[in-house]
Design a protein around this motif. Structure first.
Motif, mmCIF file in Angstrom:
data_model
loop_
_atom_site.group_PDB
_atom_site.id
_atom_site.type_symbol
_atom_site.label_atom_id
_atom_site.label_comp_id
_atom_site.label_asym_id
_atom_site.label_seq_id
_atom_site.Cartn_x
_atom_site.Cartn_y
_atom_site.Cartn_z
ATOM 1 N N VAL A 1 49.477 55.145 82.672
ATOM 2 C CA VAL A 1 49.859 54.383 81.485
ATOM 3 C C VAL A 1 49.713 55.313 80.282
ATOM 4 C CG1 VAL A 1 49.331 52.436 79.969
ATOM 5 C CG2 VAL A 1 49.172 52.164 82.455
ATOM 6 N N VAL A 2 50.766 55.399 79.476
ATOM 7 C CA VAL A 2 50.754 56.228 78.271
ATOM 8 C C VAL A 2 50.961 55.301 77.081
ATOM 9 C CG1 VAL A 2 51.751 58.192 77.061
ATOM 10 C CG2 VAL A 2 51.787 58.131 79.576
ATOM 11 N N THR A 3 50.050 55.353 76.129
ATOM 12 C CA THR A 3 50.124 54.437 75.000
ATOM 13 C C THR A 3 50.205 55.172 73.673
ATOM 14 O OG1 THR A 3 49.024 52.598 73.863
ATOM 15 C CG2 THR A 3 47.607 54.297 74.799
ATOM 16 N N ASP A 4 50.744 54.508 72.680
ATOM 17 C CA ASP A 4 50.623 54.983 71.313
ATOM 18 C C ASP A 4 49.138 54.948 70.954
ATOM 19 O OD1 ASP A 4 50.402 54.474 68.270
ATOM 20 O OD2 ASP A 4 52.495 55.081 68.507
ATOM 21 N N SER A 5 48.663 55.985 70.297
ATOM 22 C CA SER A 5 47.228 56.090 70.008
ATOM 23 C C SER A 5 46.706 54.919 69.197
ATOM 24 C CB SER A 5 46.949 57.393 69.259
ATOM 25 O OG SER A 5 47.309 58.502 70.037
ATOM 26 N N CYS B 1 57.005 48.780 77.178
ATOM 27 C CA CYS B 1 56.721 47.468 76.603
ATOM 28 C C CYS B 1 55.860 47.648 75.369
ATOM 29 C CB CYS B 1 56.026 46.566 77.610
ATOM 30 S SG CYS B 1 54.351 47.087 78.028
ATOM 31 N N GLN B 2 55.693 46.565 74.616
ATOM 32 C CA GLN B 2 54.743 46.542 73.520
ATOM 33 C C GLN B 2 53.385 46.065 74.049
ATOM 34 O OE1 GLN B 2 55.855 45.493 69.516
ATOM 35 N NE2 GLN B 2 57.897 44.841 70.238
ATOM 36 N N PRO B 3 52.314 46.279 73.282
ATOM 37 C CA PRO B 3 50.979 45.894 73.775
ATOM 38 C C PRO B 3 50.883 44.435 74.199
ATOM 39 C CG PRO B 3 50.764 47.286 71.841
ATOM 40 C CD PRO B 3 52.229 46.990 71.986
ATOM 41 N N GLY B 4 51.565 43.537 73.498
ATOM 42 C CA GLY B 4 51.478 42.124 73.827
ATOM 43 C C GLY B 4 52.052 41.760 75.172
ATOM 44 N N GLU B 5 52.959 42.602 75.680
ATOM 45 C CA GLU B 5 53.592 42.335 76.969
ATOM 46 C C GLU B 5 52.980 43.139 78.110
ATOM 47 O OE1 GLU B 5 55.293 40.730 73.998
ATOM 48 O OE2 GLU B 5 55.775 42.879 74.041
ATOM 49 N N VAL C 1 55.682 55.279 89.225
ATOM 50 C CA VAL C 1 55.960 54.369 88.111
ATOM 51 C C VAL C 1 54.974 54.661 86.983
ATOM 52 C CG1 VAL C 1 55.974 51.966 87.337
ATOM 53 C CG2 VAL C 1 56.902 52.566 89.589
ATOM 54 N N VAL C 2 55.506 54.855 85.782
ATOM 55 C CA VAL C 2 54.679 55.108 84.604
ATOM 56 C C VAL C 2 55.013 54.069 83.548
ATOM 57 C CG1 VAL C 2 54.098 56.752 82.775
ATOM 58 C CG2 VAL C 2 54.605 57.581 85.093
ATOM 59 N N VAL C 3 53.992 53.472 82.966
ATOM 60 C CA VAL C 3 54.179 52.456 81.927
ATOM 61 C C VAL C 3 53.947 53.101 80.559
ATOM 62 C CG1 VAL C 3 53.310 50.301 80.935
ATOM 63 C CG2 VAL C 3 53.527 50.549 83.430
ATOM 64 N N LEU C 4 54.902 52.907 79.666
ATOM 65 C CA LEU C 4 54.823 53.425 78.304
ATOM 66 C C LEU C 4 54.605 52.256 77.354
ATOM 67 C CD1 LEU C 4 57.884 55.866 78.414
ATOM 68 C CD2 LEU C 4 55.524 56.293 79.144
#
Length: 416
Positions: free
Chosen positions: A258-262, A239-243, A202-205
């Motif tokens: 976990v992969v996030t927008d910088s 999800c968005q950061p708030g969630e 499972v990877v969270v974006l």
């Protein structure tokens, strides 16, 4: 993927090069089976690179580029020839079109040397053989025995030769096959994220949606990571950061990655437990384009900038700038706050990139998702050769937030 499913930047790029009136445009039209380029007996008809997508079996979706004559003259002609040279840094495979009625020119040999220097596979298409009675006899099998003696190949050249006629269609099908075979020598693209996960992981974006996000879709790096995870049979949750905190709390076990927008690095790093691997879309794209180590090294220059420093900020695309634009608004503010100074910032976008980086103290580049590997490699090599540090957005943001080492941990041993 089909032609429409494959982003242009991900398609193999095939450039047709040569001198004026070698028949490049006519051959491109025959190669693609379309009236793509305007043709004329007048030298210099092609004034800019003409680009078209097509399916080339068994390669798949490709981009075909018809370039202006490399020997164009005069002020305007030199600009046209410059556009052809620009394509040398973007193409994965070259087709050198030689007019057999005139023979191999010095410019043709210079192009072959340029292809060899760039390790670019090349097909030499000896065009207009229908105009030579002797050529028809000599080239019945597609060989070019009458020209081989005049074509001394530079060391390291990856070259195939074929005799063709754009006018009659002679050997055009064989030319496509030769180009497809030459494409096998092109450097394969690295996976975006699939080599970091296993089936079932499972990877969270984390994908922020703000005023600068495109309407109704996600941006290309996010699309590419999502598709690569699906191809690897991993499960992706977005999800968005708030969630993010709620999503992580709902999982029976921690995600593999976990992969996030910088832009959300700081906020996300505070939420994701230290034992959960964390990186960004931009860092994954930088790894895929190559020379990630060079970009990591470049981050060290951020803290030493002064009010006298010149910084070049580069965007690979030309999107409409908005009040929350990362390249022209957010990144400059973060850099100034981090170094405690007001360095001189200059901006370029799209295909624009200086011929010389002399005088710059740092180059800050986007993730390069709209640039192919050749073009991004050219920019990285230019910075290295000029001794100018270069860093990309994701690495710069991670460094300025003190989480660069953590963001690189998932990639240890899997980048150069």
């Amino acid at each position: 993927m089909s032609l429409n499913d494959t982003p242009g930047v991900e398609r193999l790029r095939i450039g047709f090069f040569g001198v004026r009136n070698a028949g490049k445009s006519s051959l491109v039209n025959a190669f693609t089976g379309q009236s793509l380029s305007v043709t004329s007996p007048v030298a210099g008809t092609t004034t800019d690179a003409v680009v078209k997508g097509m399916e080339l079996l068994p390669v798949g979706p490709v981009t075909v580029v018809d370039t202006p004559g490399i020997d164009d003259e005069g002020d305007l002609g030199c600009k046209r020839a410059g556009r052809a040279r620009d394509e040398l840094r973007r193409c994965d495979v070259a087709v050198l079109v030689v007019d057999v009625t005139r023979g191999v020119s010095d410019q043709d040999r210079e192009l072959l040397s340029a292809f060899a220097e760039k390790a670019m596979p090349c097909v030499v298409a000896f065009n207009k053989v229908d105009l030579l009675a002797a050529a028809r006899d000599a080239c019945g099998d597609g060989g070019v025995t009458f020209e081989e003696a005049a074509l001394e190949l530079p060391e390291g050249a990856i070259v195939r030769k074929i005799a063709v006629s754009a006018a009659t269609g002679m050997n055009v099908r064989e030319l496509r096959e030769s180009v497809a075979a030459a494409a096998g020598h092109a450097k394969p693209a690295r996976r975006v994220v699939a080599d970091l996960v296993s089936p079932g992981d499972v990877v969270v974006l984390v994908i922020p949606i703000d005023s600068s996000a495109p309407k109704g879709r996600i941006i290309l790096p996010q699309q590419m990571v999502l598709r690569d995870l699906l191809d690897a049979h991993a499960a992706a949750l977005a999800c968005q950061p708030g969630e993010l905190a709620g999503l992580l709390g709902s999982l029976a076990r921690p995600p593999k990655l976990v992969v996030t927008d910088s832009q959300a690095f700081s906020q996300v790093a505070a939420i994701v437990p230290p034992e959960v691997p964390l990186t960004s879309f931009s860092i994954l794209m930088a790894r895929r384009k190559g020379q990630l180590s060079l970009l990591i090294e470049g981050a060290n220059a951020l803290g030493s900038l002064t009010g006298e420093s010149r910084v070049l900020v580069c965007e690979g695309c030309t999107h409409h700038r908005q009040c929350e634009d990362i390249g022209t608004v957010k990144m400059p503010a973060w850099i100034k706050a981090f170094c405690g100074a007001e360095p001189q910032l200059e901006f370029v976008s799209g295909k624009e990139f200086p011929d010389s980086l002399e005088g710059y103290d740092l180059v800050v580049h986007c993730g390069g998702c709209m640039l192919n590997g050749r073009e991004m490699g050219y920019r990285l090599d230019k910075a290295r050769a000029c001794g100018v540090p270069i860093v990309n957005y994701g690495i710069a943001i991670a460094h300025m937030n003190g989480i660069l080492e953590r963001s690189l941990d998932p990639l240890r041993g899997k980048y150069s």
